[in-house]
Write a protein that holds these residues in place. Structure first.
Motif, PDB file in Angstrom:
ATOM      1  N   LYS A  52      16.501 -63.933  -5.152  1.00 61.55           N
ATOM      2  CA  LYS A  52      15.232 -63.231  -4.955  1.00 61.55           C
ATOM      3  C   LYS A  52      14.428 -64.113  -4.002  1.00 61.55           C
ATOM      4  N   MET A  53      13.927 -63.528  -2.936  1.00 61.08           N
ATOM      5  CA  MET A  53      13.239 -64.299  -1.895  1.00 61.08           C
ATOM      6  C   MET A  53      11.838 -64.710  -2.349  1.00 61.08           C
ATOM      7  N   ASP A  54      11.489 -65.958  -2.070  1.00 61.42           N
ATOM      8  CA  ASP A  54      10.140 -66.428  -2.344  1.00 61.42           C
ATOM      9  C   ASP A  54       9.164 -65.632  -1.483  1.00 61.42           C
ATOM     10  N   PRO A  55       8.101 -65.094  -2.073  1.00 63.75           N
ATOM     11  CA  PRO A  55       7.181 -64.239  -1.301  1.00 63.75           C
ATOM     12  C   PRO A  55       6.474 -64.957  -0.151  1.00 63.75           C
ATOM     13  N   ILE A  56       6.253 -66.261  -0.270  1.00 60.84           N
ATOM     14  CA  ILE A  56       5.576 -66.990   0.815  1.00 60.84           C
ATOM     15  C   ILE A  56       6.497 -67.079   2.032  1.00 60.84           C
ATOM     16  N   ILE A  57       7.787 -67.311   1.806  1.00 56.58           N
ATOM     17  CA  ILE A  57       8.742 -67.363   2.914  1.00 56.58           C
ATOM     18  C   ILE A  57       8.895 -65.989   3.549  1.00 56.58           C
ATOM     19  N   SER A  58       8.999 -64.951   2.725  1.00 59.83           N
ATOM     20  CA  SER A  58       9.176 -63.606   3.298  1.00 59.83           C
ATOM     21  C   SER A  58       7.939 -63.172   4.091  1.00 59.83           C
ATOM     22  N   LYS A  59       6.750 -63.575   3.630  1.00 60.68           N
ATOM     23  CA  LYS A  59       5.529 -63.228   4.368  1.00 60.68           C
ATOM     24  C   LYS A  59       5.506 -63.917   5.731  1.00 60.68           C
ATOM     25  N   ALA A  60       5.852 -65.200   5.774  1.00 62.42           N
ATOM     26  CA  ALA A  60       5.888 -65.922   7.052  1.00 62.42           C
ATOM     27  C   ALA A  60       6.970 -65.352   7.966  1.00 62.42           C
ATOM     28  N   ALA A  61       8.116 -64.990   7.397  1.00 61.87           N
ATOM     29  CA  ALA A  61       9.210 -64.438   8.197  1.00 61.87           C
ATOM     30  C   ALA A  61       8.862 -63.077   8.781  1.00 61.87           C
ATOM     31  N   SER A  62       8.031 -62.321   8.068  1.00 60.85           N
ATOM     32  CA  SER A  62       7.636 -61.004   8.585  1.00 60.85           C
ATOM     33  C   SER A  62       6.828 -61.150   9.878  1.00 60.85           C
ATOM     34  N   GLN A  63       6.186 -62.307  10.078  1.00 59.50           N
ATOM     35  CA  GLN A  63       5.417 -62.552  11.303  1.00 59.50           C
ATOM     36  C   GLN A  63       6.310 -62.610  12.542  1.00 59.50           C
ATOM     37  N   ILE A  64       7.606 -62.874  12.345  1.00 60.30           N
ATOM     38  CA  ILE A  64       8.536 -62.915  13.486  1.00 60.30           C
ATOM     39  C   ILE A  64       9.546 -61.776  13.420  1.00 60.30           C
ATOM     40  N   GLY A  65       9.267 -60.786  12.579  1.00 54.87           N
ATOM     41  CA  GLY A  65      10.098 -59.596  12.527  1.00 54.87           C
ATOM     42  C   GLY A  65      11.364 -59.721  11.691  1.00 54.87           C
ATOM     43  N   LEU A  66      11.470 -60.756  10.860  1.00 56.19           N
ATOM     44  CA  LEU A  66      12.647 -60.876   9.990  1.00 56.19           C
ATOM     45  C   LEU A  66      12.381 -60.127   8.692  1.00 56.19           C
ATOM     46  N   ASN A  67      13.342 -59.282   8.299  1.00 54.33           N
ATOM     47  CA  ASN A  67      13.203 -58.577   7.037  1.00 54.33           C
ATOM     48  C   ASN A  67      13.977 -59.332   5.943  1.00 54.33           C
ATOM     49  N   LEU A  68      13.883 -58.844   4.722  1.00 51.90           N
ATOM     50  CA  LEU A  68      14.525 -59.531   3.597  1.00 51.90           C
ATOM     51  C   LEU A  68      16.034 -59.668   3.783  1.00 51.90           C
ATOM     52  N   GLN A  69      16.683 -58.614   4.252  1.00 56.56           N
ATOM     53  CA  GLN A  69      18.140 -58.650   4.446  1.00 56.56           C
ATOM     54  C   GLN A  69      18.514 -59.762   5.425  1.00 56.56           C
ATOM     55  N   GLN A  70      17.775 -59.889   6.514  1.00 51.71           N
ATOM     56  CA  GLN A  70      18.048 -60.945   7.489  1.00 51.71           C
ATOM     57  C   GLN A  70      17.799 -62.324   6.890  1.00 51.71           C
ATOM     58  N   LEU A  71      16.737 -62.465   6.111  1.00 48.47           N
ATOM     59  CA  LEU A  71      16.448 -63.748   5.463  1.00 48.47           C
ATOM     60  C   LEU A  71      17.572 -64.161   4.522  1.00 48.47           C
ATOM     61  N   TYR A  72      18.085 -63.205   3.760  1.00 48.82           N
ATOM     62  CA  TYR A  72      19.184 -63.517   2.843  1.00 48.82           C
ATOM     63  C   TYR A  72      20.433 -63.981   3.605  1.00 48.82           C
ATOM     64  N   GLN A  73      20.614 -63.493   4.827  1.00 46.25           N
ATOM     65  CA  GLN A  73      21.749 -63.925   5.637  1.00 46.25           C
ATOM     66  C   GLN A  73      21.519 -65.309   6.249  1.00 46.25           C
ATOM     67  N   LEU A  74      20.259 -65.648   6.528  1.00 49.70           N
ATOM     68  CA  LEU A  74      19.939 -66.893   7.224  1.00 49.70           C
ATOM     69  C   LEU A  74      19.680 -68.085   6.293  1.00 49.70           C
ATOM     70  N   LEU A  75      19.240 -67.811   5.069  1.00 47.90           N
ATOM     71  CA  LEU A  75      18.880 -68.887   4.144  1.00 47.90           C
ATOM     72  C   LEU A  75      19.862 -68.944   2.974  1.00 47.90           C
ATOM     73  N   PRO A  76      19.962 -70.093   2.320  1.00 51.17           N
ATOM     74  CA  PRO A  76      20.842 -70.187   1.143  1.00 51.17           C
ATOM     75  C   PRO A  76      20.419 -69.191   0.065  1.00 51.17           C
ATOM     76  N   SER A  77      21.381 -68.668  -0.676  1.00 51.37           N
ATOM     77  CA  SER A  77      21.056 -67.707  -1.736  1.00 51.37           C
ATOM     78  C   SER A  77      20.357 -68.387  -2.907  1.00 51.37           C
ATOM     79  N   GLU A  78      20.557 -69.699  -3.040  1.00 46.19           N
ATOM     80  CA  GLU A  78      19.879 -70.458  -4.086  1.00 46.19           C
ATOM     81  C   GLU A  78      19.303 -71.723  -3.471  1.00 46.19           C
ATOM     82  N   LEU A  79      17.980 -71.793  -3.443  1.00 46.14           N
ATOM     83  CA  LEU A  79      17.277 -72.939  -2.877  1.00 46.14           C
ATOM     84  C   LEU A  79      16.026 -73.195  -3.710  1.00 46.14           C
TER      85      LEU A  79
END
Length: 168
Positions: free
Chosen positions: A81-108
């Protein structure tokens, strides 16, 4: 220097958390950079947005005199489950949740505490320190159950039944 204070929290200056937040932001940005799917310009925008979001999120939860106080609140967590602070910052550069899950470790787990920033990738991974500084005055951690300490003791999440604090 601007100082913040809120009910039940200590006064903290923005400058006090700058190196810790910079270490956390640099680490998450480097994880995005290693995949090569994000441009340097996007990384700069992401880093700025994440730095701003963390500064705002932590401003009434930063206790240099008791670094472990608020540790769970400041912990950045991705556990399928993506941390909301990371997903909010990523949305500023057009990354959606699916892309974040591909780019970041599944457990961090990323702990951002006064004087120390550390992380763990995976539930059984080693805890690595990204940033460490010494407190200007002695800090007692005797008896404190922090988010990180509970992880090291083998717990998967902090207890929901009670909170233990030690005061002198």
């Amino acid at each position: 220097m601007q100082r913040w204070s809120g009910s039940g929290s200590s006064s903290s200056s923005r400058a006090e958390m700058v190196p810790e937040i910079a270490a956390a932001v640099g680490f998450v940005s480097s994880l995005l950079r290693t995949r090569g799917c994000v441009s340097e310009q996007q990384l700069q925008v992401f880093s700025g947005a994440l730095q701003e979001a963390l500064t705002e999120h932590y401003k009434h939860h930063w206790f240099p005199e008791k670094p472990f106080k608020g540790s769970g609140y400041r912990c950045i967590r991705i556990n399928h489950k993506m941390d909301p602070i990371i997903s909010k910052a990523a949305s500023q550069i057009g990354l959606n949740l699916q892309q974040l899950y591909q780019l970041l470790p599944s457990e961090l787990t990323l702990w951002v505490d006064p004087y120390e920033v550390s992380y763990r990738i995976g539930e059984d991974g080693s805890i690595c320190v990204l940033y460490e500084a010494t407190a200007t005055k002695p800090v007692s951690s005797y008896g404190m159950l922090t988010c990180k300490n509970q992880m090291m003791l083998g717990r998967t999440s902090p207890s929901k039944n009670y909170m233990m604090t030690v005061s002198s």
